[in-house]
Design a protein around this motif. Structure first.
Motif, PDB file in Angstrom:
ATOM      1  N   TRP A  36     -56.485 -14.338 -18.396  1.00 17.25           N
ATOM      2  CA  TRP A  36     -55.284 -13.255 -18.804  1.00 17.25           C
ATOM      3  C   TRP A  36     -54.408 -13.770 -19.442  1.00 17.25           C
ATOM      4  N   LEU A  37     -53.778 -15.270 -19.653  1.00 15.09           N
ATOM      5  CA  LEU A  37     -52.334 -14.891 -20.103  1.00 15.09           C
ATOM      6  C   LEU A  37     -53.106 -15.196 -21.460  1.00 15.09           C
ATOM      7  N   GLU A  38     -53.699 -15.672 -22.105  1.00 15.15           N
ATOM      8  CA  GLU A  38     -54.820 -16.011 -23.490  1.00 15.15           C
ATOM      9  C   GLU A  38     -54.791 -13.912 -23.773  1.00 15.15           C
ATOM     10  N   LYS A  39     -55.108 -13.907 -22.531  1.00 15.48           N
ATOM     11  CA  LYS A  39     -55.712 -12.584 -23.067  1.00 15.48           C
ATOM     12  C   LYS A  39     -54.293 -11.354 -23.427  1.00 15.48           C
ATOM     13  N   VAL A  40     -53.048 -11.400 -22.561  1.00 20.58           N
ATOM     14  CA  VAL A  40     -52.287 -10.482 -22.260  1.00 20.58           C
ATOM     15  C   VAL A  40     -51.225 -11.439 -24.070  1.00 20.58           C
ATOM     16  N   GLY A  41     -50.864 -12.569 -23.653  1.00 21.40           N
ATOM     17  CA  GLY A  41     -50.213 -13.179 -24.831  1.00 21.40           C
ATOM     18  C   GLY A  41     -48.771 -12.829 -24.740  1.00 21.40           C
ATOM     19  N   MET A  42     -47.486 -12.513 -25.582  1.00 19.09           N
ATOM     20  CA  MET A  42     -46.752 -12.902 -25.149  1.00 19.09           C
ATOM     21  C   MET A  42     -46.681 -11.790 -24.455  1.00 19.09           C
ATOM     22  N   GLU A  43     -47.016 -11.087 -23.783  1.00 19.54           N
ATOM     23  CA  GLU A  43     -46.915  -9.492 -23.171  1.00 19.54           C
ATOM     24  C   GLU A  43     -47.130 -10.150 -21.504  1.00 19.54           C
ATOM     25  N   ALA A  44     -47.131 -11.707 -21.136  1.00 22.01           N
ATOM     26  CA  ALA A  44     -47.505 -12.248 -19.738  1.00 22.01           C
ATOM     27  C   ALA A  44     -46.535 -11.881 -18.562  1.00 22.01           C
ATOM     28  N   ASP A  45     -46.458 -11.254 -17.707  1.00 23.64           N
ATOM     29  CA  ASP A  45     -45.358 -11.641 -16.920  1.00 23.64           C
ATOM     30  C   ASP A  45     -45.788 -11.296 -15.596  1.00 23.64           C
ATOM     31  N   MET A  46     -45.051 -12.323 -14.381  1.00 29.10           N
ATOM     32  CA  MET A  46     -45.086 -12.635 -13.182  1.00 29.10           C
ATOM     33  C   MET A  46     -44.990 -11.377 -12.271  1.00 29.10           C
ATOM     34  N   ASN A  47     -44.681 -10.468 -12.975  1.00 35.18           N
ATOM     35  CA  ASN A  47     -44.309  -9.320 -11.865  1.00 35.18           C
ATOM     36  C   ASN A  47     -45.493  -8.371 -12.163  1.00 35.18           C
ATOM     37  N   ASP A  48     -46.107  -8.719 -13.221  1.00 32.68           N
ATOM     38  CA  ASP A  48     -47.339  -7.740 -13.420  1.00 32.68           C
ATOM     39  C   ASP A  48     -47.777  -8.287 -11.884  1.00 32.68           C
ATOM     40  N   LEU A  49     -48.401  -9.311 -11.771  1.00 34.39           N
ATOM     41  CA  LEU A  49     -48.759 -10.055 -10.718  1.00 34.39           C
ATOM     42  C   LEU A  49     -49.168  -9.914  -9.247  1.00 34.39           C
ATOM     43  N   ILE A  50     -47.757  -9.957  -9.352  1.00 35.62           N
ATOM     44  CA  ILE A  50     -47.071  -9.433  -8.192  1.00 35.62           C
ATOM     45  C   ILE A  50     -47.295  -8.545  -8.060  1.00 35.62           C
ATOM     46  N   LYS A  51     -47.084  -7.017  -8.726  1.00 34.34           N
ATOM     47  CA  LYS A  51     -47.690  -5.889  -8.848  1.00 34.34           C
ATOM     48  C   LYS A  51     -49.186  -4.876  -7.951  1.00 34.34           C
ATOM     49  N   ALA A  52     -50.251  -5.856  -8.981  1.00 26.60           N
ATOM     50  CA  ALA A  52     -51.085  -6.334  -8.461  1.00 26.60           C
ATOM     51  C   ALA A  52     -51.659  -6.096  -7.289  1.00 26.60           C
ATOM     52  N   LEU A  53     -51.268  -7.458  -7.013  1.00 28.98           N
ATOM     53  CA  LEU A  53     -51.576  -7.969  -5.234  1.00 28.98           C
ATOM     54  C   LEU A  53     -50.608  -6.727  -4.320  1.00 28.98           C
ATOM     55  N   ASN A  54     -49.200  -5.983  -4.221  1.00 29.37           N
ATOM     56  CA  ASN A  54     -49.563  -5.345  -3.709  1.00 29.37           C
ATOM     57  C   ASN A  54     -49.991  -3.937  -4.169  1.00 29.37           C
ATOM     58  N   TYR A  55     -50.534  -3.938  -4.621  1.00 34.28           N
ATOM     59  CA  TYR A  55     -51.506  -1.912  -5.210  1.00 34.28           C
ATOM     60  C   TYR A  55     -53.051  -2.799  -3.930  1.00 34.28           C
ATOM     61  N   LEU A  56     -52.830  -4.039  -3.758  1.00 32.41           N
ATOM     62  CA  LEU A  56     -54.075  -4.136  -3.116  1.00 32.41           C
ATOM     63  C   LEU A  56     -53.313  -4.679  -1.642  1.00 32.41           C
ATOM     64  N   GLY A  57     -53.191  -4.131  -1.306  1.00 31.11           N
ATOM     65  CA  GLY A  57     -52.203  -4.319  -0.204  1.00 31.11           C
ATOM     66  C   GLY A  57     -52.256  -6.351   0.437  1.00 31.11           C
TER      67      GLY A  57
END
Length: 371
Positions: A325-346
């Motif tokens: 995922w980090l290689e795909k997203v590159g400079m736009e990789a953000d820890m906050n996006d991963l946290i939001k994904a976890l919250n989205y999945l409950g």
């Protein structure tokens, strides 16, 4: 006139006495030489002690040591002389000045170790345990032990190294873990607001739920629209990923509204740039294995990428896919996006635990307006 003969007799007696004493002394000396091997010099040399780290004994004399990286090929023939010194052969060594007749064999690292320094003629091989394994320095390192993982109710306070195992501590209560201190009035107000917001969102969704089902049943093509619109421009794999993503979103749609407010509140700032994000990947190991595929689809990974790691241990699989995922997203990789994904999945508890560890380990801190 009688005095001269008496004087001559006295002199003669003294000569005989001296001769007898010399004979006895010679006999005693001969006996001593016989008992000592016929040489007084040999008895004295036998008592000589060589200087430590400078000389070595040979035939009752002291020879000078050969330097490190060499050995004694031939002994010296005289005291305080150096014999013939020869360089060590391949895969052998001597680390210090010595009187050895052959060099020492180099150590071979075991299969559970890696070589940190190769052997030279003056230094032995140095080995250490492979990553993920350790051996305590005060124990005989006959085999490296696998690093421990903290239990569900524990947090890691010190990561495993090659010489020390992981250090874990019991997890603090969730309410105080996020803030890192005893909850204050502001924190309690925020929690209350979040609870009320979640309750209102749930009521709102329950009222809209029948209409959502009717819309979907009356227009079944709506859920296929994403796939149909992209058929001319996307590969078969991407279209299949879209179908799977639509399925996941259909099943988990209520959670989007329920956690939208929460996602907007959580903001983390890295303390060490990109390194903070990379080091935090190991914290996602606690993600429920049943949510792995949904999580990685949600952050944009393809099904092929997800399936390529199915043979790995779940914890290793999470780490490898986060690197993809980090290689795909590159400079736009953000820890906050991963946290939001976890919250989205409950997976709110997992999100809170990961945030707590990331802050405690010094990878992240709350944004100024979130503290």
């Amino acid at each position: 006139m009688s005095t001269p003969p008496l004087s001559m007799s006295y002199i003669h007696l003294m000569v005989v006495l001296i001769w007898a004493l010399n004979t006895m002394a010679a006999a005693q000396s001969g006996l001593e030489m016989t008992q000592t091997g016929g040489s007084i010099r040999n008895r004295k040399q036998r008592d000589i002690s060589c200087r430590e780290n400078l000389e070595y004994p040979h035939d009752n004399i002291c020879c000078l040591n050969c330097p490190a990286g060499k050995y004694v090929k031939a002994y010296c023939t005289g005291a305080l002389e150096k014999g013939t010194c020869e360089d060590c052969d391949l895969d052998t060594y001597t680390e210090h000045d010595n009187g050895l007749r052959q060099c020492l064999k180099c150590t071979k690292c075991r299969s559970d170790q890696v070589t940190t320094k190769t052997c030279t003629i003056t230094q032995n091989t140095e080995c250490q345990c492979k990553p993920g394994y350790f051996c305590a320095p005060d124990q005989a390192c006959e085999v490296c032990k696998k690093c421990s993982r903290c239990k569900d109710n524990e947090v890691s306070v010190k990561n495993c190294t090659t010489t020390f195992n992981t250090v874990c501590e019991t997890r603090l209560p969730t309410s105080s873990t996020i803030s890192g201190k005893t909850p204050g009035p502001v924190f309690l107000i925020v929690v209350a607001v979040l609870g009320i917001t979640a309750a209102l969102a749930g009521v709102y969704w329950m009222r809209r739920k029948p209409f959502k089902r009717t819309d979907t049943q009356n227009n079944p093509s709506a859920t296929l629209k994403v796939v149909v619109d992209d058929q001319n421009n996307r590969s078969i794999e991407e279209r299949q990923n879209n179908q799977n993503a639509v399925l996941d979103d259909t099943q988990l749609y209520p959670l989007l509204e329920q956690t939208q407010a929460e996602n907007d509140l959580i903001k983390l700032v890295p303390l060490n740039g990109d390194e903070s994000l990379k080091k935090s990947f190991e914290l996602f190991e606690e993600l429920d294995v049943h949510y792995h595929n949904r999580f990685f689809r949600h952050i944009g990974l393809s099904d092929n990428a997800i399936k390529s790691t199915v043979h790995l241990h779940p914890e290793d699989r999470v780490y490898e896919l986060l690197k993809v995922w980090l290689e795909k997203v590159g400079m736009e990789a953000d820890m906050n996006d991963l946290i939001k994904a976890l919250n989205y999945l409950g997976q709110r508890l997992s999100a809170e635990n990961i945030i707590s560890k990331a802050i405690k380990n010094g990878y992240y801190e709350y944004a100024e307006n979130e503290k």
